[in-house]
Design a protein around this motif. Structure first.
Motif, PDB file in Angstrom:
ATOM      1  N   ASP A  92       8.418  -5.154   3.756  1.00  0.00           N
ATOM      2  CA  ASP A  92       8.774  -4.786   2.389  1.00  0.00           C
ATOM      3  C   ASP A  92       7.510  -4.229   1.713  1.00  0.00           C
ATOM      4  N   GLY A  93       7.359  -2.924   1.773  1.00  0.00           N
ATOM      5  CA  GLY A  93       6.157  -2.262   1.239  1.00  0.00           C
ATOM      6  C   GLY A  93       6.137  -2.241  -0.282  1.00  0.00           C
ATOM      7  N   ILE A  94       7.232  -2.633  -0.897  1.00  0.00           N
ATOM      8  CA  ILE A  94       7.270  -2.642  -2.368  1.00  0.00           C
ATOM      9  C   ILE A  94       6.607  -3.911  -2.875  1.00  0.00           C
ATOM     10  N   ALA A 103      -0.787   6.563   4.636  1.00  0.00           N
ATOM     11  CA  ALA A 103       0.586   6.036   4.693  1.00  0.00           C
ATOM     12  C   ALA A 103       1.414   6.640   3.563  1.00  0.00           C
ATOM     13  N   ARG A 104       0.821   6.716   2.391  1.00  0.00           N
ATOM     14  CA  ARG A 104       1.560   7.296   1.263  1.00  0.00           C
ATOM     15  C   ARG A 104       1.860   8.757   1.531  1.00  0.00           C
ATOM     16  N   SER A 105       0.901   9.436   2.155  1.00  0.00           N
ATOM     17  CA  SER A 105       1.171  10.848   2.368  1.00  0.00           C
ATOM     18  C   SER A 105       2.186  11.059   3.498  1.00  0.00           C
ATOM     19  N   LEU A 106       2.225  10.129   4.454  1.00  0.00           N
ATOM     20  CA  LEU A 106       3.253  10.199   5.506  1.00  0.00           C
ATOM     21  C   LEU A 106       4.599   9.667   5.014  1.00  0.00           C
ATOM     22  N   GLU A 107       4.553   8.998   3.843  1.00  0.00           N
ATOM     23  CA  GLU A 107       5.747   8.355   3.282  1.00  0.00           C
ATOM     24  C   GLU A 107       6.351   7.328   4.231  1.00  0.00           C
ATOM     25  N   ILE A 108       5.475   6.475   4.801  1.00  0.00           N
ATOM     26  CA  ILE A 108       5.998   5.318   5.537  1.00  0.00           C
ATOM     27  C   ILE A 108       5.482   4.049   4.854  1.00  0.00           C
ATOM     28  N   PRO A 109       6.318   2.977   4.817  1.00  0.00           N
ATOM     29  CA  PRO A 109       5.889   1.750   4.161  1.00  0.00           C
ATOM     30  C   PRO A 109       4.648   1.156   4.836  1.00  0.00           C
ATOM     31  N   ALA A 110       3.787   0.560   4.041  1.00  0.00           N
ATOM     32  CA  ALA A 110       2.600  -0.066   4.621  1.00  0.00           C
ATOM     33  C   ALA A 110       2.154  -1.247   3.780  1.00  0.00           C
ATOM     34  N   ILE A 111       1.648  -2.266   4.489  1.00  0.00           N
ATOM     35  CA  ILE A 111       1.051  -3.418   3.822  1.00  0.00           C
ATOM     36  C   ILE A 111      -0.330  -3.593   4.429  1.00  0.00           C
ATOM     37  N   VAL A 112      -1.324  -3.733   3.582  1.00  0.00           N
ATOM     38  CA  VAL A 112      -2.680  -3.917   4.099  1.00  0.00           C
ATOM     39  C   VAL A 112      -3.232  -5.247   3.571  1.00  0.00           C
ATOM     40  N   ALA A 158      16.748  -2.442   0.670  1.00  0.00           N
ATOM     41  CA  ALA A 158      16.422  -1.116   1.211  1.00  0.00           C
ATOM     42  C   ALA A 158      17.342  -0.073   0.586  1.00  0.00           C
ATOM     43  N   GLU A 159      18.576  -0.490   0.411  1.00  0.00           N
ATOM     44  CA  GLU A 159      19.553   0.405  -0.221  1.00  0.00           C
ATOM     45  C   GLU A 159      19.118   0.741  -1.653  1.00  0.00           C
ATOM     46  N   GLU A 160      18.658  -0.299  -2.376  1.00  0.00           N
ATOM     47  CA  GLU A 160      18.210  -0.082  -3.760  1.00  0.00           C
ATOM     48  C   GLU A 160      16.993   0.845  -3.791  1.00  0.00           C
ATOM     49  N   PHE A 161      16.081   0.624  -2.811  1.00  0.00           N
ATOM     50  CA  PHE A 161      14.878   1.469  -2.803  1.00  0.00           C
ATOM     51  C   PHE A 161      15.230   2.920  -2.484  1.00  0.00           C
ATOM     52  N   ALA A 171       0.813  -1.223   0.000  1.00  0.00           N
ATOM     53  CA  ALA A 171       0.000   0.000   0.000  1.00  0.00           C
ATOM     54  C   ALA A 171       0.840   1.263   0.000  1.00  0.00           C
ATOM     55  N   SER A 172       2.053   1.166   0.510  1.00  0.00           N
ATOM     56  CA  SER A 172       2.917   2.339   0.501  1.00  0.00           C
ATOM     57  C   SER A 172       4.357   1.848   0.435  1.00  0.00           C
ATOM     58  N   ASP A 173       5.086   2.388  -0.533  1.00  0.00           N
ATOM     59  CA  ASP A 173       6.457   1.964  -0.822  1.00  0.00           C
ATOM     60  C   ASP A 173       7.410   2.074   0.348  1.00  0.00           C
ATOM     61  N   GLY A 174       8.470   1.283   0.291  1.00  0.00           N
ATOM     62  CA  GLY A 174       9.556   1.449   1.241  1.00  0.00           C
ATOM     63  C   GLY A 174       9.821   0.189   2.023  1.00  0.00           C
ATOM     64  N   ILE A 175      10.986   0.158   2.685  1.00  0.00           N
ATOM     65  CA  ILE A 175      11.363  -1.010   3.482  1.00  0.00           C
ATOM     66  C   ILE A 175      11.726  -0.517   4.870  1.00  0.00           C
TER      67      ILE A 175
END
Ligand SMILES: C=C(OP(=O)(O)O)C(=O)O
Ligand SMILES: [Mg+2]
Length: 573
Positions: A223-225, A196-205, A245-248, A10-14
């Motif tokens: 792994d939100g990706i 979550a996207r607007s806070l820019e924190i990873p999320a999985i739903v 995480a480094e790649e992201f 739901a929101s990118d990032g690790i």
């Protein structure tokens, strides 16, 4: 031992941190018989009032930490609590069955939720059901005299695990400590995902059962990706994720590099990506997300945040701050849009049967032109501090536009005569949010400098479906070919007269709509600031000719919203 759980990214990032279980208190209600039903009705009313107060507080925190646009979710919640149907039906159950308020309220909200959730293919209805669930918890907790957990109190790095995160939970999250969250239910368009996207924190739903699999002793990688959670990862897993995480973070850096880049399609067609703001404070997000303009400054918040009409000088200061903050970049300031769902306690507006079809926006401004002239003078004085564009809301007819423009010209002439400097290059445009104006766009285009399509209203008026009414929200269809035809007519009309056409309704930042809008030739897309860089990167993957083919096909071959969505997905695949 490591175990892996999958859900919807739901929101990118690790992120990695220890688990924090956001556990709900037991809100089970017992049915009890009562004799004094008035006491129960009073308890209900008190619980609802207290819940509204709590919501107002959370809304203020959310506006501070997330911005005005995100905070508006809570207005929807307050609306649920003010729904006379909900209250009347609960009263009826209390009276007819002689039962306690907790039981009656639970029973009535159950019916509402079941009805909305029954419409399985309608994501919007599913969201409304979630809103009612969220608000209900608040009211039941008051009735049962228990405390709801408050994520705002977290003070160490954690990953939140929850059944669902309500908008009010999400609004209280402190990014410094909450590194990610994972929930059992939800989809990509649920409020928690948007937040979550607007806070820019990873999320999985939508993991279904993460709350059953994780305890507070567990350490997690999210792994939100890919939409995967690793519970107690091995050293090997951790190493692999550190690499990922480094790649992201490199990808983010690439997006960040897009911050100062032009917004162009794969084949080099340029569009403008602008931001919607509600207050000068929102400029921070515009700048950090590479907004090329402010496409909509909703000035009514200046009026709503004050206990009396803001003075010309107060308004001048706010407009100046925004214009200076944007430098050379254009700022479209919309004159006050009061009425409809936006009330001013100090301005006595008549109670109306249909406020959205009533005394609102430019209609109020033209009627009470003293207020309008004050706003215009403040704008004209501020115009020398940047690139100001003035926009009138809710224009239905050409005479309305002409009258508004004439008042603007009068005030400009007065200021110049008084020796006050005023910019001589202010563009003056209108919102296209009433179908009459969309249909007559060719005529308007001869007289205005630009159009900005307000789809939030244009859709409700075209479909005759109140944007606040959950019962008819299945008709609220941005991709309906009828809406696309109106949009096409507006864009073409502007271009035929050498004018530009933008969009500042929510649809402008919708990733399904963007390819269609590129194909239709929209010049400016105005959206929440945090959607800008993602949209810029989406644009880079789109071929403008192919999108033209897509939108032409959508208009000629599709007869329903669903068909349009399928077609876009085919083109994006
Ligand atoms: C941007 C719009 O205005 P508001 O949401 O403020 O009515 C719109 O109607 O699309
Ligand atoms: Mg509008």
């Amino acid at each position: 031992m490591t175990s892996k759980v999958s859900g919807i990214a739901a929101s990118d990032g690790i992120a990695q941190a220890k688990a924090y279980l956001l556990i709900e208190p037991d809100l089970t209600v017992e049915k009890t018989s009562v004799t004094d039903t008035d006491v129960e009705k009073k308890r209900l009313s008190k619980a609802i009032d207290e819940s509204k107060e709590q919501l107002a507080k959370i809304r203020a925190i959310a506006a501070e930490s997330l911005g005005e646009e995100e905070a508006q979710v809570f207005d929807a919640h307050t609306m649920v609590l003010s729904d006379p149907d909900l209250i009347d039906q609960t009263h009826a159950v209390i009276d007819n069955e002689k039962v306690n308020a907790d039981f009656a309220f639970k029973q009535v909200t159950d019916t509402f939720i079941a009805m909305f959730e029954g419409m399985e293919d309608n994501a919007y209805m599913q969201e409304r059901a979630a809103d009612i669930r969220d608000v209900r918890k608040r009211v039941l907790a008051r009735l049962l005299n228990v405390t709801l957990p408050s994520p705002a109190t977290i003070e160490e790095e954690v990953i939140i695990i929850a059944e669902d995160l309500t908008p009010s939970d999400t609004a209280q999250l402190n990014k410094k400590y909450v590194k990610a969250f994972v929930t059992n239910i939800g989809g990509r368009t649920s409020h928690s995902a948007i937040m979550a996207r607007s806070l820019e924190i990873p999320a999985i739903v939508g993991t279904k059962n993460i709350t059953e699999l994780v305890t507070e002793e567990d350490y997690l990688i999210v792994d939100g990706i890919e939409g995967e959670v690793f519970i107690n990862p091995s050293e090997q897993d951790t190493a692999a994720f550190n690499k990922k995480a480094e790649e992201f973070s490199q990808l983010k850096q690439e997006w960040d590099r897009l911050k100062d880049e032009p917004s162009v399609t794969k084949d080099g067609k340029h569009v403008e990506l602008a931001a919607n703001i509600g207050t000068p404070k929102d400029l921070e997000g515009v700048n950090s997300n590479g907004g090329e303009a402010v496409g909509l400054y909703r000035t009514e918040f200046l009026y709503m945040d004050s206990s009396e009409l803001p003075s010309e000088d107060d308004q001048y200061e706010a407009y100046k701050k925004v214009l200076e903050g944007m430098g050379e970049r254009p700022v479209v300031v919309r004159t006050m849009d009061i009425g409809g769902d936006k009330e001013l306690p100090y301005l006595e507006l008549p109670k109306e049967m249909n406020p959205f079809l009533g005394y609102r926006a430019i209609r109020v401004s033209l009627d009470q032109d003293g207020i309008f002239r004050t706003q215009l003078r403040a704008l004209l004085r501020a115009s020398v501090h940047g690139t100001l564009r003035i926009m009138f809301p809710m224009i239905a007819t050409l005479p309305e536009f002409r009258e508004a423009k004439a008042i603007l010209e009068e005030e400009k002439a007065k200021l110049i005569e008084e020796g006050t400097a005023v910019s001589d290059s202010i563009q003056v445009g209108i919102m296209i949010e009433i179908p009459a104006a969309a249909v007559l766009a060719d005529q308007f285009a001869k007289e205005v400098d630009f159009f900005s399509i307000g789809t939030n209203d244009l859709i409700q008026y075209t479909m005759a479906a109140d944007r606040m009414n959950e019962r008819v929200s299945y008709l609220y269809q941005p991709y309906n070919p009828s809406i696309l035809r109106l949009i096409k007519g507006v864009i073409d009309a502007a271009h035929n007269e050498g004018k530009w056409a933008g969009m500042c309704g929510e649809m402008a930042g919708d990733q399904i709509a963007v390819p269609l809008l590129v194909g239709l030739g929209l010049d400016e897309f105005s959206m929440s600031a945090t959607s800008i860089l993602k949209t810029r990167s989406l644009l880079k993957t789109l071929d403008s000719n192919k999108m033209k083919e897509l939108s032409a096909k959508a208009l000629s071959e599709c007869s329903t919203s669903e068909e349009v969505v399928d077609l876009v997905n085919q083109y994006l695949a």
